[in-house]
Design an enzyme around this catalytic site. Structure first.
Site, PDB file in Angstrom:
ATOM      1  N   TYR A 150      72.992  63.344  33.612  1.00 35.70           N
ATOM      2  CA  TYR A 150      72.036  64.113  32.757  1.00 35.70           C
ATOM      3  C   TYR A 150      72.049  65.639  33.115  1.00 35.70           C
ATOM      4  O   TYR A 150      72.865  66.246  32.944  1.00 35.70           O
ATOM      5  CB  TYR A 150      70.654  63.508  32.873  1.00 35.70           C
ATOM      6  CG  TYR A 150      70.393  62.043  32.197  1.00 35.70           C
ATOM      7  CD1 TYR A 150      70.657  61.973  30.814  1.00 35.70           C
ATOM      8  CD2 TYR A 150      70.478  60.813  32.966  1.00 35.70           C
ATOM      9  CE1 TYR A 150      70.765  60.769  30.146  1.00 35.70           C
ATOM     10  CE2 TYR A 150      70.392  59.508  32.221  1.00 35.70           C
ATOM     11  CZ  TYR A 150      70.540  59.596  30.875  1.00 35.70           C
ATOM     12  OH  TYR A 150      70.237  58.384  30.384  1.00 35.70           O
ATOM     13  N   SER A 151      70.976  65.960  33.646  1.00 39.93           N
ATOM     14  CA  SER A 151      70.718  67.675  33.753  1.00 39.93           C
ATOM     15  C   SER A 151      71.612  68.040  34.805  1.00 39.93           C
ATOM     16  O   SER A 151      71.791  69.260  34.924  1.00 39.93           O
ATOM     17  CB  SER A 151      69.179  67.761  33.886  1.00 39.93           C
ATOM     18  OG  SER A 151      68.504  67.565  32.823  1.00 39.93           O
ATOM     19  N   MET A 152      72.210  67.397  35.618  1.00 42.62           N
ATOM     20  CA  MET A 152      73.225  67.891  36.372  1.00 42.62           C
ATOM     21  C   MET A 152      74.377  68.654  35.587  1.00 42.62           C
ATOM     22  O   MET A 152      75.221  69.255  36.468  1.00 42.62           O
ATOM     23  CB  MET A 152      73.672  67.197  37.597  1.00 42.62           C
ATOM     24  CG  MET A 152      72.509  66.796  38.620  1.00 42.62           C
ATOM     25  SD  MET A 152      72.780  65.310  39.884  1.00 42.62           S
ATOM     26  CE  MET A 152      74.428  65.608  40.504  1.00 42.62           C
TER      27      MET A 152
END
Length: 406
Positions: A70-72
């Site tokens: 996801y946001s990585m």
């Protein structure tokens, strides 16, 4: 490859506490499984797996397990943008409307409701540094904090985008929605990096997935990082879980989790990648080494240092610069750079770290950090959403830094 942890300043008995502590999360059913990697000076001091990548199928977490990060994804998109910046393709102060004309006349929410919002013109254009620092006024529909979040959900921007949208049409749709605040006047976590991904496409002339593959993933040897998992590798993909509201036990979330098993209609620079511990380890080492890995240089060392400084106006921290609803203890003493949170002072958050450490995490409780002072990197992979369910990230910091004894 692992090394003797004592040789690089770690106490092995103290490192063993990591597995003991996080093992309890699996043993009592709060997590299905996890994978943790800790390095210093480029050498692996601790690498472990525990539990199941798919509890219902009875298959364990293994070294090559695929995780939704996801946001990585965001730091990778930020690196892509800064690679273009190093080529002189734009300046950080440039208005994004130069490449994305749909953002030429954005408006800002002033008052009202989802049914009857009142907006005013933006007095400052959204600039590229606003996207990199989450100060553009963009938000997330799933945040459910503000009226603007509700307007996002009403327009089909919740955990994803409206059906059939690609990155270009998603960007155009977002530009029609009001901003949460005037650009540059506050910090708010949202779709800024997705819009940044669209900017990378237009400036480079390549689709975002093609740019990633050609310019970042293949050069860094991140051969297992991809936008979706096809059939030959499907068995390696960890299942996604959410906490049961009554018991806290991890419950399978198949509806959301299946999205990683089909080719996406849009490439989310803010949250679309699937990766492995080995691949993201290579990304963190590339950052720790100042933009180079195994003889491949993607960024100059001064650019990496510039990206990982606090870029919030007045050297403010997130707790003082975020709108109401975000002023939490975890934001005290934390600034934000160009794609990363940055530790300004570890004392207010009551979590050990170094000044200048930078990090981020993902919706399913994954996390990483890079500490250039101690030359430490750490990775945590599991698949429980939302990431705020348990304090996994600060607890890992406690355990890692208390094991560092030199």
């Amino acid at each position: 490859m692992s090394t003797d942890p004592t040789r690089i300043g770690f106490d092995p008995a103290r490192l063993a506490r990591i597995d003991e502590h996080f093992g309890r999360y699996v043993d009592d059913g709060r997590l299905a499984g996890w994978q943790i990697v800790v390095t210093r000076r480029g050498e692996v001091a601790h690498s472990s797996t525990y539990g199941m990548r798919d509890r219902e199928a009875g298959v364990p977490v293994e070294a090559d397990t695929l995780w939704r990060i996801y946001s990585m994804t965001k730091p990778i998109t930020s690196v892509a943008a800064m690679m273009l910046w190093e080529e002189g393709r734009f300046e950080l102060t440039d208005p994004i409307s130069r490449w994305l004309p749909e953002f030429a006349d954005v408006r800002v929410f002033d008052k009202g409701s989802v049914l009857k919002p009142y907006t005013v013109p933006a007095v400052e254009p959204i600039r590229i540094w606003h996207l990199l620092t989450h100060t553009a006024g963009l938000t997330y529909g799933f945040a459910q904090v503000s009226v603007v979040d509700g307007l996002y959900r009403k327009a089909g921007f919740d955990l994803g985008v409206p059906p059939g949208a690609d990155l270009a049409t998603a960007s155009a749709g977002l530009a029609k929605l009001p901003l949460l605040f005037q650009p540059g006047t506050s910090w708010n976590y949202g779709v800024s990096t997705d819009v940044l991904g669209r900017l990378v496409e237009v400036v480079s002339g390549q689709r975002l997935d093609a740019f990633f593959a050609e310019r970042i993933l293949r050069p860094l040897g991140m051969t297992d990082t991809r936008w979706w998992v096809d059939e030959p590798d499907a068995k390696r993909l960890a299942a996604l879980y959410t906490p049961h509201p009554g018991t806290g036990q991890a419950v399978r979330a198949d509806g959301i989790g299946r999205a990683a098993s089909t080719e996406p209609g849009w490439h989310s620079g803010g949250g679309g990648l699937v990766s492995t511990a080995a691949d993201y380890h290579r990304f963190t080492q590339f950052l720790l080494r100042g933009g180079e890995l195994d003889g491949v240089r993607l960024l100059g060392p001064r650019t990496v240092r510039f990206m990982t400084r606090n870029h919030l106006p007045g050297n403010r921290d997130l707790a003082s610069f975020a709108p109401d609803g975000f002023s939490e203890t975890i934001l005290d003493g934390i600034g934000f750079g160009l794609g990363f949170a940055v530790v300004l002072d570890p004392v207010p958050s009551r979590v050990p770290s170094s000044v200048g450490e930078y990090y981020w995490g993902g919706l399913a409780s994954t996390a990483f950090w890079v500490d250039p002072v101690e030359e430490v990197t750490a990775l945590l992979f599991t698949q429980l959403m939302p990431s705020s369910t348990y304090p996994l990230r600060p607890q890992l910091r406690q355990l890692v830094y208390s094991a560092l004894v030199d």
